[in-house]
Design an enzyme around this catalytic site. Structure first.
Site, short mmCIF file in Angstrom:
data_model
loop_
_atom_site.label_atom_id
_atom_site.label_comp_id
_atom_site.label_asym_id
_atom_site.label_seq_id
_atom_site.Cartn_x
_atom_site.Cartn_y
_atom_site.Cartn_z
N ASP A 219 48.96 45.96 5.82
CA ASP A 219 50.02 45.30 5.07
C ASP A 219 49.76 43.79 5.04
O ASP A 219 49.34 43.19 6.03
CB ASP A 219 51.36 45.58 5.77
N GLU A 245 45.94 45.61 1.66
CA GLU A 245 46.84 45.25 0.56
C GLU A 245 46.62 43.78 0.24
O GLU A 245 47.07 42.90 0.97
CB GLU A 245 48.31 45.48 0.97
C1 ARE Z 1 63.12 40.65 3.55
C2 ARE Z 1 64.03 39.89 2.60
C3 ARE Z 1 63.68 38.42 2.58
C4 ARE Z 1 63.73 37.86 4.01
C5 ARE Z 1 62.80 38.66 4.89
C6 ARE Z 1 62.84 38.22 6.33
O1 ARE Z 1 63.89 40.44 1.30
O2 ARE Z 1 64.62 37.74 1.78
O3 ARE Z 1 63.33 36.50 4.01
O4 ARE Z 1 63.17 40.05 4.84
O5 ARE Z 1 64.08 38.53 6.89
C7 ARE Z 1 59.10 43.84 2.36
C8 ARE Z 1 60.12 43.47 1.30
C9 ARE Z 1 60.69 42.10 1.51
C10 ARE Z 1 61.21 41.95 2.92
C11 ARE Z 1 60.03 42.19 3.85
C12 ARE Z 1 60.39 42.07 5.32
O6 ARE Z 1 59.50 43.54 0.04
O7 ARE Z 1 61.77 41.92 0.60
O8 ARE Z 1 61.76 40.65 3.09
O9 ARE Z 1 59.58 43.53 3.65
O10 ARE Z 1 61.40 42.94 5.65
C13 ARE Z 1 53.57 39.15 -1.44
C14 ARE Z 1 52.57 39.57 -0.36
C15 ARE Z 1 52.49 41.07 -0.21
C16 ARE Z 1 53.87 41.69 -0.01
C17 ARE Z 1 54.73 41.28 -1.20
C18 ARE Z 1 56.14 41.83 -1.08
O11 ARE Z 1 51.28 39.03 -0.68
O12 ARE Z 1 51.68 41.35 0.94
O13 ARE Z 1 54.81 39.83 -1.26
N1 ARE Z 1 53.80 43.15 0.16
C19 ARE Z 1 53.88 43.77 1.51
C20 ARE Z 1 54.74 45.03 1.52
C21 ARE Z 1 56.20 44.68 1.31
C22 ARE Z 1 56.69 43.89 2.51
C23 ARE Z 1 55.69 42.95 3.03
C24 ARE Z 1 54.39 42.87 2.56
C25 ARE Z 1 56.05 42.21 4.27
O14 ARE Z 1 54.24 45.92 0.59
O15 ARE Z 1 57.00 45.80 1.09
O16 ARE Z 1 57.88 43.16 2.14
O17 ARE Z 1 55.67 43.04 5.36
C26 ARE Z 1 52.45 37.43 -6.32
C27 ARE Z 1 51.39 37.26 -5.23
C28 ARE Z 1 51.54 38.34 -4.16
C29 ARE Z 1 52.98 38.38 -3.64
C30 ARE Z 1 53.92 38.61 -4.82
C31 ARE Z 1 55.38 38.66 -4.38
O18 ARE Z 1 52.16 38.60 -7.06
O19 ARE Z 1 50.09 37.34 -5.79
O20 ARE Z 1 50.65 38.08 -3.10
O21 ARE Z 1 53.08 39.48 -2.72
O22 ARE Z 1 53.76 37.55 -5.77
O23 ARE Z 1 55.72 37.44 -3.81
#
Ligand code: ARE
Ligand code: CA
Length: 496
Positions: A219, A245
């Site tokens: 992740d 990812e």
């Molecule tokens: C939640 C709340 C936030 C709060 C946080 C901490 O929504 O408001 O600040 O908690 O309390 C998932 C959810 C998030 C959640 C997080 C932690 O989607 O909403 O936050 O869990 O609970 C980037 C990263 C990529 C990531 C995506 C979501 O690069 O790695 O953001 N994806 C993975 C998972 C997600 C997960 C996380 C990572 C965290 O698949 O499900 O988040 O572990 C462009 C960029 C990308 C970027 C994208 C979105 O496209 O190129 O790199 O992705 O914008 O910002």
């Protein structure tokens, strides 16, 4: 169905199954003399989002194994913060395998049962960060924590405090330093360059391997330097699958290519390219040598129609439009690029809504084998989409088994329809328009009648006919009248 007919059906299915298991060169249809085909179980995975371990174990035995999935990607197994939202899973409190998806024992039992069903388990490893909680709390399994203190595991010195932005959060994805050392949405960012942090993470992965997993989704890999991830996974046994990812982002300095040295990466460009033709009917052949612009090499690519993030974000084709979703999945599964990952989650209207739970907060197990209405016309919030049981999807896995490594040939365009052949193995065609469309595709498949696996599903050959639609290849052509928003796929193993 009368008794005698059922017996014949079983015999026909048995003959096909035998040819699948025996290996070696076998003629898969008694009426085909000149064609010898060895169907190979395809490397296709499925992400079962927020499904408890006991339910995944059931799924492996009743739907994933029988439908030919090679592996299942689970949601994160780690102890997490206590919150209702699904994304609580992505805020680890410890590396204990104890979550609202199940206990350590249930996880171990799932891996064993899935292995027994021929389905490997890939665990989602959240190792870039811990929680994003500014106030201290207690995790699901009882571990006390603070934002930068995880007793017995990590202490403040193990975290980055990037000092590059006002609140240490990532603001600018064009800055490599911010993306890798600042905080992703306030999540306490581990100093993954530190040897002791690396060793702790490696130990967590080794613990999961000891329970029998085959590999990991890493992740937020983009938020760790590729060298750090390489160092973390280097001690793991050869053959451990590492699936990073790394969301490809225009103008961003960090690219998926940096992460292919030690495993596979999810290639987000694939889904982004898949959708526009479904909406505008303008299909173009990819470069047919396996290389595609802005894609990692095929061997390194994990491809998908959508995942748990994109179905809540950029994806324009999801379970909500089953007809288009089937078309997208059919095109992906018929393609010769990448390793497909089918996605199966639950319906939602609130982006944050977690899967339904019992009164103790444990996610409720659901068996897709018991669902007969698939795909449903309309899913209630929280209902599982059960995509692994959609006949079209199961049928396309069978298509892929027969397609093997046969090359994808030049496509044919007809109005809003498009189709192509996997040389000598099968033909797929789709119509994304609102009118019936005829398409004629030249093919080297032997003349004869073939069963469509999109309408008929797996084992579509029954007795002297097809469970779904029948199409005829003659004089090196197959002519298909495609109803609006439908797909058709025939393969060499489904000839009458
Ligand atoms: C939640 C709340 C936030 C709060 C946080 C901490 O929504 O408001 O600040 O908690 O309390 C998932 C959810 C998030 C959640 C997080 C932690 O989607 O909403 O936050 O869990 O609970 C980037 C990263 C990529 C990531 C995506 C979501 O690069 O790695 O953001 N994806 C993975 C998972 C997600 C997960 C996380 C990572 C965290 O698949 O499900 O988040 O572990 C462009 C960029 C990308 C970027 C994208 C979105 O496209 O190129 O790199 O992705 O914008 O910002
Ligand atoms: Ca980081």
């Amino acid at each position: 169905m009368p008794h005698n007919v059922r017996a014949v059906v079983r015999a026909a299915v048995g003959a096909l199954a035998a040819c699948l298991v025996v290996g070696g060169l076998v003629a898969c249809s008694p009426t085909v003399e000149s064609v010898e085909v060895e169907p190979a179980p395809p490397d296709v995975g499925i992400q079962l989002f927020q499904l408890p371990w006991t339910a995944i174990a059931d799924e492996c035995e009743t739907t994933l194994g029988p439908n030919g999935f090679a592996w299942v990607l689970t949601s994160p197994p780690n102890e997490h913060i206590v919150r209702d939202e699904w994304w609580a899973s992505y805020q680890p409190v410890s590396h204990a395998i104890d979550s609202r998806l199940g206990s350590r024992e249930e996880f171990a039992d799932m891996v064993e049962r899935c292995d027994g069903a021929g389905v490997a388990v890939i665990a989602d490893a959240v190792v870039n960060h811990m929680t994003g909680q500014d106030t201290p709390g207690t995790g699901w399994a009882g571990s006390a924590y603070e934002h930068y203190e995880y007793p017995g595991l990590y202490t403040d010195a193990d975290f980055h405090h990037c000092g590059l932005t006002a609140d240490d959060d990532i603001q600018d994805y064009t800055s490599r330093e911010q993306v890798q050392t600042c905080e992703l949405v306030n999540l306490a960012d581990l100093d993954t360059a530190s040897p002791s942090v690396q060793a702790t993470i490696t130990a967590y992965l080794e613990d999961l391997l000891a329970l029998g997993v085959a590999g990991f989704r890493i992740d937020a890999a983009k938020h760790m330097a590729a060298d750090d991830v390489a160092a973390i996974v280097a001690p793991l046994p050869a053959g451990t699958r590492i699936m990073s990812e790394v969301i490809r982002g225009g103008g961003e300095p960090i690219t998926p290519e940096e992460y292919v040295g030690f495993g596979e990466v999810f290639e987000f460009t694939y889904a982004r390219d898949l959708t526009p033709p479904l909406q505008n009917g303008v299909f173009n052949d990819p470069e047919l040598d396996g290389d595609r612009p802005l894609h990692v090499p095929s061997d390194s690519a994990l491809v998908f129609v959508d995942n748990h993030d994109t179905e809540r974000g950029e994806a324009r084709v999801t379970y909500r439009d089953a007809a288009m979703y089937i078309i997208a999945n059919a095109l992906m599964l018929a393609d010769d690029y990448g390793t497909p990952v089918v996605y199966s989650g639950y319906a939602f209207s609130d982006r944050d809504a977690g899967a339904p739970t019992d009164s103790d907060g444990r996610v409720t197990p659901v068996s897709c084998a018991l669902e007969t209405d698939v795909p449903a016309d309309d899913y209630d919030d929280g209902a599982r989409t059960c995509v692994q049981t959609w006949p079209a999807v199961a049928g396309m896995l069978e298509f892929r088994a027969f397609a093997g490594d046969a090359p994808r040939l030049e496509g044919v365009d007809a109005g809003d329809a498009y189709g192509f052949e996997r040389e000598g193995r099968g033909v797929v065609a789709v119509n994304v328009g609102s009118e019936t469309q005829r398409i004629e595709i030249p093919t080297s498949l032997p003349s004869g009648k073939y069963c469509d696996v999109v309408s008929g599903g797996r084992d579509a050959v029954v007795d002297d006919g097809c469970r779904g639609e029948t199409y005829t290849v003659s004089d090196g052509t197959v002519r298909i009248d495609l109803a609006p928003q439908t797909a058709v796929a025939i393969h060499i193993g489904g000839r009458l």
